[in-house]
Each structure stands twice: as C-alpha cells, then as structure tokens.
Design an enzyme around this catalytic site. Structure first.
Site, PDB file in Angstrom:
ATOM      1  N   CYS A  99       0.766  -1.179  -0.122  1.00  0.00           N
ATOM      2  CA  CYS A  99      -0.202  -0.184   0.048  1.00  0.00           C
ATOM      3  C   CYS A  99       0.663   1.293   0.050  1.00  0.00           C
ATOM      4  CB  CYS A  99      -0.973  -0.044   1.114  1.00  0.00           C
ATOM      5  SG  CYS A  99      -2.289   1.243   0.883  1.00  0.00           S
ATOM      6  N   HIS A 186      -3.682  -5.033   0.674  1.00  0.00           N
ATOM      7  CA  HIS A 186      -3.086  -5.301   1.955  1.00  0.00           C
ATOM      8  C   HIS A 186      -3.289  -7.034   2.213  1.00  0.00           C
ATOM      9  CE1 HIS A 186      -2.558  -1.561   3.783  1.00  0.00           C
ATOM     10  NE2 HIS A 186      -3.584  -1.130   3.106  1.00  0.00           N
ATOM     11  N   GLU A 188      -1.933  -8.317   4.749  1.00  0.00           N
ATOM     12  CA  GLU A 188      -1.870  -8.675   5.923  1.00  0.00           C
ATOM     13  C   GLU A 188      -3.270  -8.228   6.586  1.00  0.00           C
ATOM     14  OE1 GLU A 188      -1.219  -4.045   5.666  1.00  0.00           O
ATOM     15  OE2 GLU A 188      -1.226  -5.987   4.450  1.00  0.00           O
TER      16      GLU A 188
END
Length: 241
Positions: A99, A186, A188
């Site tokens: 990002c 993302h 994560e």
C-alpha cells in the site's frame, strides 16, 4: 534453511480507537509470513517515532507497511526512507512494499503517485495477473486481497514490470528488476480487521458511507492472503538463499 531477518518499516498505526484490539501492522506481517516460512526473524522500526535504520545492511531485507499518509506529503521521514530504498535497490537488497510502501518504492525509484480521481478502493479487490516472475508460482490467473486506498501509482519507474492490475488500479503489483516487489492491496489485513476499519472510518466521515457499506457487505468474499504471503516468501528466498 537460512534464517532471513526482515526489517519492517512501520509507517502507520491502526486507529487509536481499537489499537488494543488488533495487532500492530508489523505483527500482522510477522504472523502472515511466518505461517509460510518459519525461518524468518523480524526487526521493527517505528518510523513515526524517528526510528529509521542508518545501515541498509542491518537486515537481510526490508518491508514497508501501509500508512494513512501520502508519499507526496512533506514529512521529514519520507526523504530518509526514500534514500534507504535507493541504496537498497543499488545494493540489490530485497524490498517489499505494501500500500503506502508500494507507492513509496515507486516514487523513490522514479515513478509518480497521486491522489487518484478514481476515488477509493475499499474491501475485497480482485487483480488479474499480467506477468509471471520466478517467485510467482502456481497456475492462478487472478487473486483477491483487501484494499484500502485512494492514492495510486500512475507512472512507473524504469525497469519495472506490472505483475497484476485491475480496471480500477492498473499498477496493483509491481516487480522492480527482481530487486523489489510491491502490492497495492493489503495481504496482512483480515476480513475482520478491514470491516472494523471500514466502520470506524465511515462513522468519522473519512470515507464514503455508501462505498464502505458495499465493501462491508462483500467483506467475506474469498481472498488469497496466504498465497500472496507465499509469493513474498518465495521472492525473499530466491534472493537470499
């Protein structure tokens, strides 16, 4: 198998309202990556507290997290990280950007990032694979992960290949001459965390209410977090084994 030390540059924090409920972004990355490679260790750098490495060889590889800030904004730590990226690239020390990190690597190496007139990408985003570097294993034609951004890379640096794209985000995953890779989305972020973030940010009128509602309704759509984590680990192993 050789242990790899990844230096995580923490350029953002979860909102204070639920910081006790969820892990930090470096911890999210640690949990994601260790699940596919247990021979990883991590060193965290709290960039916003001016913890910025002075030796590019302090870690085997570098990972730049997401952030609420724009890479084009005037913060004293952005030029410092920019220099770190340039030095690591010249010395062929592997880097991963997510990002904000995706955008910062692009800008540091000669690309351009702007606040996109396309607006926000929120929730599950699907990206088509356009290019297959060695670290991208498998017969997949696309992948989906959570997204939360308005800024976009709009011009590429030299020696940069577009790995994945969508109609909304043409430069969604990039490979820089096999020296750095980056993703706009993302991997994560879990569905639960993204939903909490969407609700929090829309209630504060920081993102469009209707768009965030659509994202929340589709939040449980299948995503490939583990697949992207495997690609990242493959990239690091291919560089450092």
């Amino acid at each position: 198998m050789k242990n790899i030390c990844i230096g995580i540059l923490e350029t953002g924090l979860p909102p204070a309202e639920f910081r006790q409920q969820y892990a930090s972004y470096p911890d999210m990355f640690r949990d994601l990556l260790v699940a596919c490679d247990t021979n990883l260790s991590f060193k965290y750098f709290a960039v916003l507290d001016n913890e910025i490495p002075t030796d590019v060889n302090e870690c085997d590889a570098w990972l730049f997290t997401g952030s609420k800030y724009g890479v084009y904004e005037q913060h004293q730590w952005i030029p410092q990280l920019t220099q770190l990226i340039k030095t690591a690239y010249k010395q062929d020390i592997p880097m991963v950007g997510i990002c904000f990190g995706h955008q910062l690597i692009a800008q540091a190496l000669g690309g351009k990032v702007v606040k996109s007139d396309r607006g926000w990408s929120l929730g599950v985003a699907k990206y088509q694979l356009n290019y297959r570097p060695d670290w991208l294993l498998g017969a997949h034609s696309d992948f989906s992960i959570q997204a939360f951004h308005q800024d976009q890379v709009v011009e590429l640096a030299e020696n940069c290949q577009v790995v994945a794209s969508s109609e909304f985000c043409p430069y969604a995953a990039l490979d820089y001459n096999a020296r750095a890779i980056s993703f706009q989305g993302h991997p994560e972020f879990s569905a639960e965390y993204t939903q909490t973030l969407l609700i929090n940010r829309r209630d504060l009128s920081l993102i469009p209410f209707d768009l965030s509602t659509q994202a929340i309704e589709a939040i449980e759509s299948p995503i490939q977090r583990s697949l992207v984590a495997t690609w990242i680990c493959n990239f690091l192993r291919s560089k450092l084994q």
